[in-house]
Scaffold this motif. Structure first.
Motif, PDB file in Angstrom:
ATOM      1  N   ALA A  11      -1.993  24.707  10.660  1.00 19.05           N
ATOM      2  CA  ALA A  11      -2.177  24.290  11.704  1.00 19.05           C
ATOM      3  C   ALA A  11      -3.749  23.473  12.435  1.00 19.05           C
ATOM      4  O   ALA A  11      -4.066  22.779  13.424  1.00 19.05           O
ATOM      5  N   LEU A  12      -4.749  24.425  12.230  1.00 14.80           N
ATOM      6  CA  LEU A  12      -5.930  23.991  12.224  1.00 14.80           C
ATOM      7  C   LEU A  12      -6.988  22.569  11.665  1.00 14.80           C
ATOM      8  O   LEU A  12      -7.306  22.113  12.342  1.00 14.80           O
ATOM      9  N   SER A  13      -5.488  22.593  10.749  1.00 12.59           N
ATOM     10  CA  SER A  13      -6.165  21.275   9.843  1.00 12.59           C
ATOM     11  C   SER A  13      -5.360  20.092  10.935  1.00 12.59           C
ATOM     12  O   SER A  13      -6.485  18.367  10.600  1.00 12.59           O
ATOM     13  N   LEU A  14      -4.660  20.530  12.032  1.00 15.41           N
ATOM     14  CA  LEU A  14      -4.443  19.066  12.233  1.00 15.41           C
ATOM     15  C   LEU A  14      -5.028  18.654  13.590  1.00 15.41           C
ATOM     16  O   LEU A  14      -5.028  17.408  14.165  1.00 15.41           O
ATOM     17  N   PHE A  15      -6.511  19.365  13.943  1.00 18.04           N
ATOM     18  CA  PHE A  15      -7.560  19.192  15.039  1.00 18.04           C
ATOM     19  C   PHE A  15      -8.496  17.838  14.497  1.00 18.04           C
ATOM     20  O   PHE A  15      -8.807  17.006  15.175  1.00 18.04           O
ATOM     21  N   ILE A  19      -8.655  13.841  15.984  1.00 18.36           N
ATOM     22  CA  ILE A  19     -10.139  13.278  15.646  1.00 18.36           C
ATOM     23  C   ILE A  19     -10.150  12.475  14.666  1.00 18.36           C
ATOM     24  O   ILE A  19     -10.523  10.694  15.360  1.00 18.36           O
ATOM     25  N   PHE A  20      -9.727  12.472  13.006  1.00 16.48           N
ATOM     26  CA  PHE A  20     -10.027  10.766  12.671  1.00 16.48           C
ATOM     27  C   PHE A  20      -9.253  10.177  12.759  1.00 16.48           C
ATOM     28  O   PHE A  20      -9.456   8.653  13.210  1.00 16.48           O
ATOM     29  N   LEU A  21      -7.578  10.062  13.182  1.00 11.08           N
ATOM     30  CA  LEU A  21      -6.903   9.087  14.165  1.00 11.08           C
ATOM     31  C   LEU A  21      -7.218   8.362  15.688  1.00 11.08           C
ATOM     32  O   LEU A  21      -7.384   7.255  15.690  1.00 11.08           O
ATOM     33  N   GLY A  37       0.290   3.104   9.627  1.00 11.38           N
ATOM     34  CA  GLY A  37       1.086   4.773   8.956  1.00 11.38           C
ATOM     35  C   GLY A  37       0.431   5.513   8.486  1.00 11.38           C
ATOM     36  O   GLY A  37       0.389   7.050   8.206  1.00 11.38           O
ATOM     37  N   PHE A  38      -0.881   6.250   8.723  1.00 10.76           N
ATOM     38  CA  PHE A  38      -2.021   7.165   9.286  1.00 10.76           C
ATOM     39  C   PHE A  38      -1.230   7.893  10.393  1.00 10.76           C
ATOM     40  O   PHE A  38      -1.207   9.107   9.927  1.00 10.76           O
ATOM     41  N   GLN A  39      -0.911   6.861  11.553  1.00 12.19           N
ATOM     42  CA  GLN A  39      -0.064   7.646  12.392  1.00 12.19           C
ATOM     43  C   GLN A  39       1.290   8.756  11.870  1.00 12.19           C
ATOM     44  O   GLN A  39       1.824   9.621  12.544  1.00 12.19           O
ATOM     45  N   LEU A  40       1.977   7.421  11.278  1.00 10.40           N
ATOM     46  CA  LEU A  40       3.234   8.292  11.009  1.00 10.40           C
ATOM     47  C   LEU A  40       3.377   9.394   9.996  1.00 10.40           C
ATOM     48  O   LEU A  40       4.031  10.144   9.648  1.00 10.40           O
ATOM     49  N   THR A  41       1.879   9.992   9.585  1.00  5.83           N
ATOM     50  CA  THR A  41       1.800  11.197   8.437  1.00  5.83           C
ATOM     51  C   THR A  41       1.454  12.749   9.820  1.00  5.83           C
ATOM     52  O   THR A  41       2.272  13.057   9.424  1.00  5.83           O
ATOM     53  N   LEU A  42       1.678  12.518  10.670  1.00  8.34           N
ATOM     54  CA  LEU A  42       1.587  13.570  11.523  1.00  8.34           C
ATOM     55  C   LEU A  42       3.568  13.502  12.199  1.00  8.34           C
ATOM     56  O   LEU A  42       3.820  14.689  12.066  1.00  8.34           O
ATOM     57  N   LEU A  43       3.933  12.584  11.942  1.00  9.98           N
ATOM     58  CA  LEU A  43       5.951  12.102  11.959  1.00  9.98           C
ATOM     59  C   LEU A  43       6.105  13.375  11.207  1.00  9.98           C
ATOM     60  O   LEU A  43       7.107  13.821  10.487  1.00  9.98           O
ATOM     61  N   PHE A  44       5.598  12.716   9.889  1.00  9.43           N
ATOM     62  CA  PHE A  44       5.615  13.875   8.128  1.00  9.43           C
ATOM     63  C   PHE A  44       5.744  15.378   8.379  1.00  9.43           C
ATOM     64  O   PHE A  44       6.688  16.164   8.755  1.00  9.43           O
TER      65      PHE A  44
END
Length: 96
Positions: A11-15, A19-21, A37-44
């Motif tokens: 959960a903490l790794s999402l922050f 920021i990277f995105l 594609g990097f944004q789609l990783t959030l969908l994953f």
């Protein structure tokens, strides 16, 4: 460390990833398709969480033990990786 639960770290790794995105979008260092594609990783991540909940509630098992759910979730990771690579390949061809 058999008693260690890595869920809070996940959960903490999402922050940092958010920021990277943000900076990826601000600086425009990558092609738009790769950024998507990097944004789609959030969908994953979202689909994986949902699939894990379904696996636990419906089948009483972890996600890795329910192959259709696990494979379906992993398909979104494959999709996001393919979109990242497609954007980079297109960018490379445009530079020639």
């Amino acid at each position: 460390m058999p008693d260690f639960d890595p869920s809070p770290l996940f959960a903490l790794s999402l922050f940092p990833y958010l920021i990277f995105l943000y900076y990826l979008g601000q600086r425009r260092l990558l092609p738009t398709l790769s950024r998507r594609g990097f944004q789609l990783t959030l969908l994953f991540v979202g689909i994986t969480i949902g699939a894990a909940l379904i696996a636990e509630l419906k089948f009483g098992a972890e996600l890795v033990a329910v192959d259709p759910l696990h494979g379906g979730a992993e398909a979104f990771l494959t999709l996001s990786n393919a979109v990242i690579v497609a954007g980079l390949i297109g960018y490379q061809k445009a530079l020639r």
